[in-house]
Design an enzyme around this catalytic site. Structure first.
Site, short mmCIF file in Angstrom:
data_model
loop_
_atom_site.label_atom_id
_atom_site.label_comp_id
_atom_site.label_asym_id
_atom_site.label_seq_id
_atom_site.Cartn_x
_atom_site.Cartn_y
_atom_site.Cartn_z
N GLY A 127 0.84 -1.19 0.00
CA GLY A 127 0.00 0.00 0.00
C GLY A 127 0.88 1.25 0.00
O GLY A 127 1.43 1.62 -1.04
N SER A 136 6.50 -4.30 -2.18
CA SER A 136 6.03 -2.98 -2.56
C SER A 136 6.24 -2.02 -1.39
O SER A 136 7.37 -1.89 -0.91
CB SER A 136 4.57 -3.06 -3.02
OG SER A 136 4.18 -1.91 -3.71
N TRP A 137 5.19 -1.33 -0.90
CA TRP A 137 5.35 -0.51 0.30
C TRP A 137 5.87 -1.35 1.47
O TRP A 137 6.61 -0.85 2.31
CB TRP A 137 4.03 0.17 0.68
CG TRP A 137 4.00 0.59 2.12
CD1 TRP A 137 3.35 -0.04 3.15
CD2 TRP A 137 4.69 1.71 2.72
NE1 TRP A 137 3.58 0.62 4.35
CE2 TRP A 137 4.39 1.69 4.11
CE3 TRP A 137 5.51 2.71 2.21
CZ2 TRP A 137 4.89 2.65 5.00
CZ3 TRP A 137 6.01 3.66 3.11
CH2 TRP A 137 5.71 3.62 4.47
N HIS A 158 4.39 -6.84 -11.06
CA HIS A 158 4.53 -6.41 -9.67
C HIS A 158 3.85 -7.34 -8.67
O HIS A 158 4.25 -7.40 -7.52
CB HIS A 158 3.92 -5.01 -9.53
CG HIS A 158 4.06 -4.40 -8.18
ND1 HIS A 158 5.28 -4.01 -7.65
CD2 HIS A 158 3.13 -4.09 -7.22
CE1 HIS A 158 5.10 -3.48 -6.45
NE2 HIS A 158 3.80 -3.53 -6.16
#
Length: 324
Positions: free
Chosen positions: A43, A117-118, A301
């Site tokens: 996120g 990711s985050w 991703h």
């Protein structure tokens, strides 16, 4: 190729009061006596999902999932907050403090930290603040939260790859604002007085990522990210962090790599990752002596693409016998 471990249920769950009106959801699954491993979701604002447990051998790991402030099963949920002031206490340093509070609450001395990711951003920031608490790092789709990365994805670069989807992303923004910063325009839209405007903006923001994360289209992921409650929390929290540079100094995670240089880690990166292009993973690998970089040539991703799953589980299997 390795595939996800079978589905499992947590054997313990709870809400930990960390102050400032925040309660953090946590859960434990796998082997109660196993090697501790922490999963950090993306996120920010994405929340955890049951399949996140399946990246770890349940016989070898004590698997900890937590939902970061404002999302998932943590309370309060950002979808129910109508002012940006409600996110004033949602910062990277506070998320790191929450992780430490959960670690202490569960009586864990050290753990493997897994983030995509985050989640990779937060894992790196956590490891640099608390290197003695991290045994290994497993990172996917590296995001260093530099301005050029935000601009690439939210200000037009990625739109050159997905022009038809970019058109949907920019649609909620008034034509007169489309030469400016879309992150700033969305900030206003996500707190508009009109609920329909807020929801439309949140869904456009959230489905942009849902639609561009995989190498091949996945309609089910787009449907998940279009859920209004999920989308509003996801979009508001992401937008909040990106407007503030992740509450990190520009380039901080690369500059501070010496603090965690001794920690072994695996970086798994999709070659055709449009959300977080491979250059960030490459730069991190070059700066981090303890890292191994695995580039998956047929992946984007998303964490559940076959090649990504194979490399991630290979990494957690490799580390499962290491002492903690």
């Amino acid at each position: 190729m390795r595939t996800l471990y079978p589905e499992i249920e947590p054997f313990d769950t709870g809400l930990l009061d960390v102050g400032e009106g925040q309660q953090i959801y946590w859960e434990i699954s796998g082997n109660p006596a196993g090697k501790p491993a922490l999963f950090l979701h993306g996120g920010p604002g994405g929340g955890t999902s049951p399949f996140n447990r399946q990246f770890f051998d349940p016989d070898a790991y004590r698997i900890v999932l937590l939902d970061q402030r404002g999302c998932g099963r943590s309370v309060p949920h950002v979808a129910e907050i109508d002012s940006p002031d409600g996110l004033a206490t949602n910062t990277t340093d506070r998320l790191i403090a929450d992780i430490e509070a959960v670690r202490t609450h569960l009586g864990i001395e050290r753990w493997l930290v897994f983030g995509g990711s985050w989640g990779s951003t937060l894992a790196l920031a956590y490891a640099q603040q608390h290197p003695t608490r991290v045994t290994e790092l497993v990172l996917r789709g590296v995001f260093l939260l530099r301005r050029k990365e935000i601009d690439w994805y939210y200000n037009g670069g990625a739109g050159n790859v997905f022009p038809e989807l970019w058109e949907h992303f920019v649609a909620p923004v008034p034509i007169g604002e489309r030469d400016g910063d879309f992150v700033e325009s969305y900030h206003r839209l996500l707190y508009d007085a009109d609920l329909e405007v807020r929801i439309a903006a949140a869904v456009a923001w959230s489905t942009w990522e849902g639609a561009t994360s995989s190498l091949l289209p996945r309609p089910e992921r787009i449907a998940e990210t279009a859920d209004p409650r999920f989308a509003l929390a996801f979009a508001r929290i992401e937008n909040h962090y990106f407007r503030h540079g992740g509450f990190l100094a520009e380039g901080q995670l690369l500059r501070n790599i010496a603090a965690m240089a001794h920690i072994p880690g695996v970086i798994v990166q999709g070659r055709y990752d449009i959300v977080c292009p491979a250059t960030s993973a490459w730069e991190l690998h070059k700066a981090w002596p303890g890292s191994q970089l695995d580039i998956v040539d047929d992946a984007g991703h998303a964490s559940n693409e076959p090649g990504i799953v194979d490399r991630l589980i290979t990494a957690t299997d490799t580390f499962r016998s290491e002492t903690s």
